[in-house]
Design a protein around this motif. Structure first.
Motif, PDB file in Angstrom:
ATOM      1  N   GLN A 186       0.846  -1.161  -0.088  1.00  0.00           N
ATOM      2  CA  GLN A 186      -0.046  -0.074  -0.133  1.00  0.00           C
ATOM      3  C   GLN A 186       0.754   1.397   0.219  1.00  0.00           C
ATOM      4  O   GLN A 186       0.620   2.227   0.602  1.00  0.00           O
ATOM      5  N   GLY A 187       2.059   1.089  -0.778  1.00  0.00           N
ATOM      6  CA  GLY A 187       2.671   2.525  -1.179  1.00  0.00           C
ATOM      7  C   GLY A 187       3.857   2.484   0.285  1.00  0.00           C
ATOM      8  O   GLY A 187       4.385   4.118  -0.292  1.00  0.00           O
ATOM      9  N   GLU A 188       4.245   1.398   1.074  1.00  0.00           N
ATOM     10  CA  GLU A 188       4.960   2.341   1.818  1.00  0.00           C
ATOM     11  C   GLU A 188       6.621   1.964   2.352  1.00  0.00           C
ATOM     12  O   GLU A 188       7.380   2.394   2.809  1.00  0.00           O
ATOM     13  N   LEU A 189       7.145   1.824   0.609  1.00  0.00           N
ATOM     14  CA  LEU A 189       8.315   1.556   0.306  1.00  0.00           C
ATOM     15  C   LEU A 189       8.893   2.471  -0.072  1.00  0.00           C
ATOM     16  O   LEU A 189       9.316   2.842  -0.766  1.00  0.00           O
ATOM     17  N   TYR A 190       8.186   3.240  -1.207  1.00  0.00           N
ATOM     18  CA  TYR A 190       8.155   3.950  -2.071  1.00  0.00           C
ATOM     19  C   TYR A 190       7.861   5.908  -2.362  1.00  0.00           C
ATOM     20  O   TYR A 190       6.887   5.629  -1.567  1.00  0.00           O
ATOM     21  N   LYS A 191       8.635   7.146  -2.346  1.00  0.00           N
ATOM     22  CA  LYS A 191       8.512   8.473  -1.651  1.00  0.00           C
ATOM     23  C   LYS A 191       8.167   9.053  -3.110  1.00  0.00           C
ATOM     24  O   LYS A 191       8.846   8.473  -4.049  1.00  0.00           O
ATOM     25  N   PRO A 192       6.733   8.700  -3.242  1.00  0.00           N
ATOM     26  CA  PRO A 192       6.825   9.472  -4.492  1.00  0.00           C
ATOM     27  C   PRO A 192       7.269  11.441  -5.004  1.00  0.00           C
ATOM     28  O   PRO A 192       7.516  11.674  -3.708  1.00  0.00           O
ATOM     29  N   TRP A 193       7.713  11.493  -5.760  1.00  0.00           N
ATOM     30  CA  TRP A 193       8.273  12.657  -6.333  1.00  0.00           C
ATOM     31  C   TRP A 193       7.081  14.239  -5.339  1.00  0.00           C
ATOM     32  O   TRP A 193       6.134  14.174  -6.085  1.00  0.00           O
ATOM     33  N   THR A 194       8.027  15.005  -5.000  1.00  0.00           N
ATOM     34  CA  THR A 194       7.277  15.890  -4.087  1.00  0.00           C
ATOM     35  C   THR A 194       8.344  17.307  -4.256  1.00  0.00           C
ATOM     36  O   THR A 194       9.210  16.740  -4.467  1.00  0.00           O
ATOM     37  N   ALA A 195       7.789  18.599  -4.790  1.00  0.00           N
ATOM     38  CA  ALA A 195       8.221  19.661  -5.153  1.00  0.00           C
ATOM     39  C   ALA A 195       9.430  19.963  -4.164  1.00  0.00           C
ATOM     40  O   ALA A 195       8.515  20.193  -2.678  1.00  0.00           O
ATOM     41  N   PHE A 196      10.052  20.797  -4.324  1.00  0.00           N
ATOM     42  CA  PHE A 196      10.772  21.312  -2.496  1.00  0.00           C
ATOM     43  C   PHE A 196      12.538  22.079  -3.711  1.00  0.00           C
ATOM     44  O   PHE A 196      11.794  22.594  -5.096  1.00  0.00           O
ATOM     45  N   ASN A 197      12.148  23.392  -2.675  1.00  0.00           N
ATOM     46  CA  ASN A 197      12.686  24.243  -2.850  1.00  0.00           C
ATOM     47  C   ASN A 197      13.905  24.174  -2.651  1.00  0.00           C
ATOM     48  O   ASN A 197      14.112  24.855  -1.521  1.00  0.00           O
ATOM     49  N   HIS A 198      15.011  23.893  -3.680  1.00  0.00           N
ATOM     50  CA  HIS A 198      16.645  23.808  -2.464  1.00  0.00           C
ATOM     51  C   HIS A 198      17.395  25.301  -2.056  1.00  0.00           C
ATOM     52  O   HIS A 198      16.918  25.712  -3.961  1.00  0.00           O
ATOM     53  N   PRO A 199      17.912  24.920  -1.345  1.00  0.00           N
ATOM     54  CA  PRO A 199      18.772  26.577  -1.655  1.00  0.00           C
ATOM     55  C   PRO A 199      20.119  26.435  -2.939  1.00  0.00           C
ATOM     56  O   PRO A 199      20.197  27.855  -2.745  1.00  0.00           O
ATOM     57  N   LEU A 200      20.281  25.218  -3.331  1.00  0.00           N
ATOM     58  CA  LEU A 200      21.386  26.202  -4.150  1.00  0.00           C
ATOM     59  C   LEU A 200      20.406  26.013  -5.476  1.00  0.00           C
ATOM     60  O   LEU A 200      20.805  26.658  -6.315  1.00  0.00           O
ATOM     61  N   TYR A 201      20.025  24.303  -5.881  1.00  0.00           N
ATOM     62  CA  TYR A 201      19.556  24.282  -6.919  1.00  0.00           C
ATOM     63  C   TYR A 201      18.043  24.792  -7.446  1.00  0.00           C
ATOM     64  O   TYR A 201      17.992  24.551  -8.506  1.00  0.00           O
ATOM     65  N   GLY A 202      17.348  24.904  -6.571  1.00  0.00           N
ATOM     66  CA  GLY A 202      15.748  26.101  -6.659  1.00  0.00           C
ATOM     67  C   GLY A 202      14.885  24.994  -6.831  1.00  0.00           C
ATOM     68  O   GLY A 202      14.755  23.984  -6.480  1.00  0.00           O
ATOM     69  N   GLU A 203      14.143  25.169  -7.944  1.00  0.00           N
ATOM     70  CA  GLU A 203      12.778  24.128  -8.026  1.00  0.00           C
ATOM     71  C   GLU A 203      13.282  22.609  -8.541  1.00  0.00           C
ATOM     72  O   GLU A 203      13.588  22.090  -9.146  1.00  0.00           O
ATOM     73  N   ILE A 204      13.167  21.843  -7.172  1.00  0.00           N
ATOM     74  CA  ILE A 204      13.415  21.040  -7.629  1.00  0.00           C
ATOM     75  C   ILE A 204      12.501  19.745  -6.923  1.00  0.00           C
ATOM     76  O   ILE A 204      11.255  20.086  -6.597  1.00  0.00           O
TER      77      ILE A 204
END
Ligand code: ZN
Length: 579
Positions: free
Chosen positions: A404-422
């Motif tokens: 039921q999805g416990e092993l994988y984390k779906p891709w989620t947007a994050f604002n990285h201090p160096l890379y920006g939108e990742i």
């Protein structure tokens, strides 16, 4: 058997912790993972329930001052634990390889709770001594579960090391940017990237072919540049590999990465080394790791010569049975089939402790299947479905529909201090090398059964009087037979080759007799014996697996004759008769 002087610190643990609000109860449960504290509580609970069959020993302390415990399981009514063939089992030497600790706990739980119920287990606890040390790397287990990690991080001994040589120690760990307890992967949209979205599962990516347009650039594990040196995650914990720091065939770091500055520089490892040196009766060693589904034997490096062929027969016998007990696992040779490991644990136990040793690499990710039913494939969907047949897609579907999805984390947007939108996502800490808890019971039972099988094969020597015959005035010819019905000899051939351990001793004594001649009886029909020149009443012997040995003595005198068999590894035996 010579009894070594042993310091055993029995430590009264307070049973204060809880597992989901409950005290840990015996029988233990194996549908979840135990924290470091809970492992200790579980060992204490087993010992408290079965004080007559177990002792709980404090082996030593780790770099961060955590206690390392071992359980001894043996019935003292059938002899002191040092007098019986020892089976030593440990796990979790690499901090992330936690299910190895559960295999050890399960073995302890099984031996104790089935004693008196199961005939095979009862006889093993009577005839053997089991030394069970569930967590070698106690700091590692603590931090793996407590901190954010990948499934492969946090393996080291917790001794700070300046990996990037900037004068600072362990200052640029991974960073759990999204605070979910996992160190996953980072990716960023980039038309010139190296990867594009997998057409069959948008969570997966495939490498672009030459000429193809990219979509993603991969940015490695979750993290930031903590020390501002232009690199990310380059100085995490350690690294001293606790399985490259042992006191046999150790090589410095320029030959073997992670070796540490000198052998047994790990304080916990040094304590475990002493614990084993105090137990010269140990003849079988199991060290559990993850992953891959392998039972590995030495030699650990090519520059060590192969084990003597008679030892290989023993390894093959135990290894072949272990494969059958644990379907899918393979019995292999460390240096040849995996890679060379200098200063590893089983090199130490095979050569210094004089044991047969196996490394058990637990868990196969190929067991996480979601095989498509051919009948469900509609006409025209063939190609679409075929794309989902490979392992990475199957694992993803296994994650979706079996956990039921416990092993994988779906891709989620994050604002990285160096890379920006990742985006951050990927396989979680408790995936990839560990079975989901629902599969844990099967894994721990089968692997503990491989250990139990090896214990059934430890040497059991029977001493028999074959015959005694009067051949002259006051002179007798006496024949003694020593039989071993099990696969493991009374001593490894490697330890005889190394001359590292004393041989077994067969001694014939009596107050009114004297042994005139004595030696191995090579052919009883031809009466061919090879007599020892000096002190014929003492013979240095070795009893093969599935074999026997016959000795002939010429004894003058009358009265009681005592025959004593004494061994480092097998249980001592006595025989008495009259002339
Ligand atoms: Zn390992």
């Amino acid at each position: 058997m010579k009894k070594s002087f042993i310091f055993i610190f029995v430590f009264g643990l307070m049973v204060s912790g809880s597992l989901f609000g409950q005290e840990i109860e015996v029988p233990l449960r194996f549908d979840r993972y135990y924290s470091y504290d809970q492992v200790n509580e579980a060992m204490q609970a087993l010992h408290q329930k079965y004080p007559e069959l177990s002792s709980l020993d404090l082996v030593g302390y780790s770099e961060e001052d955590r206690a390392i415990y071992a359980l001894t399981i043996s019935n003292p009514k059938t002899g002191d634990h040092l007098s019986k063939p020892g089976v030593y089992v440990d796990g979790n030497i690499h901090g992330n390889e936690i299910q190895a600790g559960e295999v050890c706990l399960y073995l302890a739980n099984r031996l104790l709770t089935r004693y008196g119920e199961n005939e095979q287990i009862t006889s093993l606890v009577d005839k053997n001594s089991f030394y069970i040390l569930p967590v070698v790397n106690v700091d590692g287990r603590y931090h793996f579960l407590e901190d954010a990690n990948t499934s492969s991080s946090n393996r080291s001994i917790r001794r700070p090391k300046d990996d990037d040589r900037d004068g600072l120690f362990d200052e640029d760990f991974y960073d759990d940017l999204d605070g979910d307890g996992n160190i996953c992967n980072m990716r960023k949209r980039d038309p010139n990237g190296t990867h594009r979205t997998d057409p069959y599962d948008p969570r997966l990516m495939v490498r672009v072919e030459p000429g193809e347009k990219g979509e993603w650039i991969l940015l490695g594990r979750e993290g930031i540049d903590n020390d501002g040196d232009g690199r990310i995650n380059e100085d995490t914990e350690g690294y001293v590999d606790p399985n490259r720091n042992w006191g046999y065939n150790w090589k410095p770091a320029y030959i073997q990465g992670g070796a540490g500055y000198y052998p047994l520089s790990g304080t916990g490892l040094k304590a475990i080394s002493n614990y084993l040196l105090d137990r010269p009766n140990v003849i079988v060693v199991w060290a559990f790791h993850n992953a891959g589904g392998m039972f590995l034997r030495g030699p650990s490096t090519k520059d060590e010569s192969e084990f003597p062929s008679a030892d290989l027969s023993v390894y093959d016998y135990l290894g072949d049975h272990s494969e059958m007990i644990t379907p899918g696992y393979e019995y292999l040779v460390l240096w040849k089939d995996l890679y060379a490991t200098y200063g590893d644990f089983t090199g130490f136990t095979s050569n210094i402790i004089g044991s047969y040793g196996f490394v058990g690499e637990l868990f196969q990710s190929s067991s996480e299947t979601y095989t498509l039913n051919e009948n469900l494939i509609k006409p025209g969907e063939r190609t679409q479905q075929q794309g989902k047949e490979d392992a990475s897609h199957q694992r993803m579907l296994f994650n979706d529909h079996v956990t039921q999805g416990e092993l994988y984390k779906p891709w989620t947007a994050f604002n990285h201090p160096l890379y920006g939108e990742i985006e951050i996502g990927g396989w979680t800490k408790m995936s990839s090398r560990l079975p989901h808890p629902f599969m844990l019971q099967d894994l721990v039972h089968r692997n503990a059964s491989a250990v139990i099988f090896s214990a059934t094969q430890t040497p059991e020597i029977k001493v028999e009087l074959m015959d005694k015959e009067k051949i002259g005035k006051n002179l007798y010819q006496v024949r003694i037979r020593l039989v071993n019905d099990n696969a493991i000899p009374s001593q490894t051939y490697q330890s005889m080759k190394n001359k590292s351990h004393r041989k077994d001793i067969l001694k014939v004594t009596g107050s009114s007799i004297s042994v005139v001649a004595g030696g191995e009886l090579r052919d009883k029909h031809m009466n061919q014996a090879v007599y020892k020149e000096h002190k014929p009443q003492i013979q240095f012997i070795h009893i093969p697996g599935f074999g026997k040995l016959e000795y002939q003595f010429l004894i003058s005198g009358k009265g009681t004759v005592k025959v004593n068999y004494s061994s480092l590894k097998a249980k001592d035996q006595e025989l008495e008769f009259n002339l």
